[in-house]
Every structure is written in structure tokens, then in C-alpha cells.
Motif scaffolding. Structure first.
Motif, PDB file in Angstrom:
ATOM      1  N   CYS A 181       0.851  -1.198   0.000  1.00  7.03           N
ATOM      2  CA  CYS A 181       0.000   0.000   0.000  1.00  7.03           C
ATOM      3  C   CYS A 181       0.883   1.242   0.000  1.00  7.03           C
ATOM      4  O   CYS A 181       1.237   1.760   1.073  1.00  7.03           O
ATOM      5  N   PRO A 182       1.262   1.740  -1.179  1.00  5.64           N
ATOM      6  CA  PRO A 182       2.154   2.901  -1.234  1.00  5.64           C
ATOM      7  C   PRO A 182       1.434   4.193  -0.843  1.00  5.64           C
ATOM      8  O   PRO A 182       0.216   4.325  -0.971  1.00  5.64           O
ATOM      9  N   PRO A 203       4.335  13.130   6.905  1.00  3.08           N
ATOM     10  CA  PRO A 203       5.061  13.278   8.170  1.00  3.08           C
ATOM     11  C   PRO A 203       6.559  12.998   8.052  1.00  3.08           C
ATOM     12  O   PRO A 203       7.373  13.658   8.710  1.00  3.08           O
ATOM     13  N   TYR A 204       6.942  12.044   7.223  1.00  5.67           N
ATOM     14  CA  TYR A 204       8.354  11.714   7.077  1.00  5.67           C
ATOM     15  C   TYR A 204       9.129  12.795   6.330  1.00  5.67           C
ATOM     16  O   TYR A 204      10.352  12.822   6.361  1.00  5.67           O
ATOM     17  N   GLY A 205       8.421  13.657   5.624  1.00  9.17           N
ATOM     18  CA  GLY A 205       9.051  14.824   5.024  1.00  9.17           C
ATOM     19  C   GLY A 205       9.450  14.715   3.576  1.00  9.17           C
ATOM     20  O   GLY A 205      10.029  15.645   3.013  1.00  9.17           O
ATOM     21  N   GLY A 237       5.649   6.724   4.662  1.00 14.06           N
ATOM     22  CA  GLY A 237       6.180   7.791   5.495  1.00 14.06           C
ATOM     23  C   GLY A 237       5.176   8.319   6.494  1.00 14.06           C
ATOM     24  O   GLY A 237       5.157   9.512   6.811  1.00 14.06           O
ATOM     25  N   ALA A 238       4.279   7.446   6.972  1.00 17.14           N
ATOM     26  CA  ALA A 238       3.232   7.759   7.966  1.00 17.14           C
ATOM     27  C   ALA A 238       2.103   8.625   7.398  1.00 17.14           C
ATOM     28  O   ALA A 238       1.294   9.152   8.140  1.00 17.14           O
ATOM     29  N   TRP A 239       2.020   8.698   6.064  1.00 21.39           N
ATOM     30  CA  TRP A 239       0.924   9.450   5.409  1.00 21.39           C
ATOM     31  C   TRP A 239      -0.182   8.468   5.022  1.00 21.39           C
ATOM     32  O   TRP A 239       0.090   7.321   4.686  1.00 21.39           O
TER      33      TRP A 239
END
Length: 241
Positions: A181-182, A203-205, A237-239
Motif C-alpha cells: 500500500c504505497p 510526516p516523514y518529510g 512515510g506515515a501518510w
């Protein structure tokens, strides 16, 4: 030596998956629908690494062509050990403006194609105790309002349900079924401004790189636990979408 079939192999993610897998001995069946030159570039890269591969051009929205793809792969390579369903274009359009044909196309290209290839590969995957890797999106397990991509999200939610259903049905046969799940992936030639806009949401930027998706697929194929099946694996990236 494994034989792996990748659909949508000439997409940025498909290319990254093929390249990541090629660090181990294998044979690759590479399905694509259009842009033969991009598919040929991937094959040339694999040739340079002495990875045996073959390109198959077909329209997987047509079940008879999905059936033919499986048959041709078996004729060429003799087996299919893993099926990786990358194919599935993202469509961004207000649901109030989507036509019935556009809605059908979204479901057909993103969900039906996945079912067709799985269906026609089942006997071979059971014989080899193989693996299926499907593709959904980050947040697919949480039903939200997606008014600008309702068809795509409805289809990929269906892919998540199909993945879990197949995982349960095929577990007694030791066939594993998981989905990657990208999140927001840095595909194509996006501008610096587009990259900044994407990064501001994550969140990971930063956006996810295609090779990170490739590494995840390679881990599933080569190194993941034997009993890992029915999983939705998020790389975002926590999104969440």
C-alpha cells in the motif's frame, strides 16, 4: 529458479520492482499495455544483468487476454512462482463529474485486472505454493471520503478485500497473498514545486521513492516470513490518503 510475472511492468513502480527482484536468480515475465520503448528499456537493463525476461503486450481488462498471458508465460518459462499485480492507473477527477464509462474504466483497470490474473494463475500458484502481491494504497483499510478519486479508491478497496479473501482461501494450499500500500510516490519527472507540495503532506518529510516499493516487493518474495499472508503493507512515510 523462480519465475515471476509482473503486470504493469513498465510503470515506474513496475520497473523498480523488476530491478529490485533481479538481485537474485530468477526469470521475469513482464506484462505491459502501451509504451513499448519504456518496456524495452527495462528489458535491456535486465539483459545487461543476464536476467532472462520476456515482454508480453496485452490488455488485462479483457479476461481472455489475461488467460492468454498466463498461458504464454507458462509456455515460455514452464512455471509461475509469484504473481505481482502492479497494473492500476490512478485517476483524479471529481466524482460528480465522472461518467459511467469512466467509473467502469476505473473499476475495470484497477480491480478486474487483478482478479483476472489471479484467477487464471491459481492452478499454477497452488502447484508451486507461490505468492501473489497486489497493490492498493496507504489508508485503504479505512473507509473515508475520496471525492476526487472515488472510482480508483473503490477499486483499490476491492483489491484489499480480494487480497484478504484469497489469502484465507489459499492458505491451506500454502499460497501467500499480500498487498503493498504505497503513499505518495515520486513517479516520473515531477517538478521541484510538486515535490515540495507532496513533502508538506507527509510526516516523514518526503515522497516515497519507487525503489523503496521495489525493495518491499523483493523482501516479500525473498525474505518475508513463510506464514505472512493476508497483510496490507504500508510504505508511506506515515501518510494516509
Amino acid at each position: 529458479m523462480k519465475t515471476i510475472l509482473i503486470t504493469g511492468s513498465n510503470s515506474d513502480i513496475g520497473i523498480a520492482v523488476a530491478k529490485a527482484l533481479s538481485d537474485q536468480p530468477l526469470q521475469l515475465a513482464l506484462q505491459y499495455y502501451s509504451n513499448h520503448s519504456k518496456a524495452s528499456e527495462l528489458q535491456a537493463w535486465l539483459d545487461a544483468k543476464t536476467v532472462r525476461s520476456r515482454l508480453f503486450q496485452c490488455d488485462l481488462t479483457k479476461p481472455e487476454q489475461a488467460e492468454s498471458l498466463i498461458a504464454q508465460t507458462l509456455s515460455e518459462f514452464g512455471s509461475i512462482d509469484d504473481l505481482i499485480n502492479v497494473v492500476g492507473p490512478f485517476v483524479y477527477k471529481d466524482v460528480l463529474d465522472v461518467t459511467p464509462q469512466e467509473w467502469f474504466d476505473d473499476i475495470n483497470q484497477n480491480l478486474h485486472t487483478c482478479f483476472y490474473t489471479c484467477h487464471y494463475a491459481l492452478d499454477e500458484l497452488r502447484r508451486n505454493q507461490g505468492q501473489i502481491i497486489n497493490f492498493a494504497f496507504s489508508g485503504v483499510e479505512n473507509i473515508k471520503a475520496w471525492p476526487m478519486s472515488a472510482g480508483y479508491c473503490a477499486a483499490k478497496t476491492g483489491v484489499a478485500a480480494l487480497t484478504k479473501s484469497l489469502a484465507v482461501a489459499l492458505a491451506p494450499h500454502k499460497v501467500r497473498v499480500n498487498a503493498i500500500c504505497p503513499g505518495l510516490v515520486e513517479e516520473g519527472h515531477i517538478s521541484a514545486e510538486e515535490r515540495r507540495q507532496m513533502a508538506s503532506q507527509i510526516p516523514y518529510g518526503r515522497p516515497i521513492h519507487p525503489d523503496e516499493i521495489g525493495k518491499t516487493a523483493a523482501w516479500l518474495v525473498w525474505n518475508s516470513p513463510e506464514s505472512m499472508t493476508g497483510s496490507l503493507i504500508t510504505v508511506a512515510g506515515a501518510w494516509e490518503y
